[in-house]
Design a protein around this motif. Sequence first.
Motif, mmCIF file in Angstrom:
data_model
loop_
_atom_site.group_PDB
_atom_site.id
_atom_site.type_symbol
_atom_site.label_atom_id
_atom_site.label_comp_id
_atom_site.label_asym_id
_atom_site.label_seq_id
_atom_site.Cartn_x
_atom_site.Cartn_y
_atom_site.Cartn_z
ATOM 1 N N ALA A 110 0.864 -1.182 0.000
ATOM 2 C CA ALA A 110 0.000 0.000 0.000
ATOM 3 C C ALA A 110 0.897 1.228 0.000
ATOM 4 O O ALA A 110 1.950 1.252 0.644
ATOM 5 C CB ALA A 110 -0.910 0.018 1.226
ATOM 6 N N SER A 111 0.479 2.229 -0.730
ATOM 7 C CA SER A 111 1.120 3.537 -0.713
ATOM 8 C C SER A 111 -0.013 4.552 -0.673
ATOM 9 O O SER A 111 -0.726 4.742 -1.661
ATOM 10 C CB SER A 111 1.989 3.739 -1.958
ATOM 11 N N ILE A 112 -0.204 5.164 0.491
ATOM 12 C CA ILE A 112 -1.350 6.039 0.727
ATOM 13 C C ILE A 112 -0.843 7.431 1.094
ATOM 14 O O ILE A 112 -0.090 7.602 2.052
ATOM 15 C CB ILE A 112 -2.242 5.494 1.862
ATOM 16 N N LEU A 113 -1.270 8.428 0.340
ATOM 17 C CA LEU A 113 -0.827 9.810 0.540
ATOM 18 C C LEU A 113 -1.919 10.607 1.247
ATOM 19 O O LEU A 113 -3.019 10.776 0.713
ATOM 20 C CB LEU A 113 -0.497 10.451 -0.809
ATOM 21 N N PRO A 114 -1.637 11.099 2.473
ATOM 22 C CA PRO A 114 -2.654 11.871 3.192
ATOM 23 C C PRO A 114 -2.943 13.207 2.498
ATOM 24 O O PRO A 114 -2.046 13.823 1.929
ATOM 25 C CB PRO A 114 -2.046 12.086 4.577
ATOM 26 N N ALA A 141 4.075 9.764 2.256
ATOM 27 C CA ALA A 141 3.088 8.707 2.019
ATOM 28 C C ALA A 141 3.297 7.563 2.998
ATOM 29 O O ALA A 141 4.429 7.230 3.341
ATOM 30 C CB ALA A 141 3.209 8.188 0.591
ATOM 31 N N ALA A 142 2.196 6.966 3.431
ATOM 32 C CA ALA A 142 2.269 5.751 4.235
ATOM 33 C C ALA A 142 2.555 4.611 3.263
ATOM 34 O O ALA A 142 1.816 4.406 2.310
ATOM 35 C CB ALA A 142 0.957 5.514 4.975
ATOM 36 N N SER A 143 3.634 3.893 3.498
ATOM 37 C CA SER A 143 4.041 2.833 2.584
ATOM 38 C C SER A 143 4.222 1.546 3.365
ATOM 39 O O SER A 143 4.892 1.518 4.399
ATOM 40 C CB SER A 143 5.359 3.229 1.906
#
Length: 182
Positions: A110-114, A141-143
């Motif tokens: 997962a790669s999630i950018l706030p 990013a949360a990776s």
Amino acid sequence: MENVHVHVVAALIIAALGAGGDLVRSDHVSRLDARLESLERQLLALNSTLQNRISRTAVAFEVTCNRSPFTLYTNEIYKCDSVTLNIGGGYHAATGIFEAPVSGTYLFWASILPYNGHSVYAILYKEGRSLGLAHASVGSAASLSYIVRLTRGQKAWFQNLKQTSIWGFKHSTYGGTLIHQL
């Protein structure tokens, strides 16, 4: 495969005819027949092994968020709006849950950018048990990458910890793939 058999049989006939004497020829042909049968069994076993390796199931999925900002609520399972890949049909877009179509070792990422001013938590779950956590604040990013063994029918998903918003426009994505079938 048929050509190989024709050549082997022809060689056996020629060898048998050149052996001289009926008893010698008969014994020689019997030994060649036994050897040929052994080779045929080995070829069948090899063919079966190759077919098993070729017929391994391909499994992979990837999901991305197009809408921005994309709001996630407390303890909500990630269900981004664009399934870009779903080979093997294991990912269920309506629930955000991946169900292993075959047993094996899987890689999830997962790669999630706030979104502006938000922080984000991406937690990978397997059958309700958290496996890994990624966190990110403004500007990063949360990776998360995680390898896990799943048996057929087991479920895995990414879940948010607290209400937040994330960037869409393909800046936030998650997925998984089978790396070794058991």
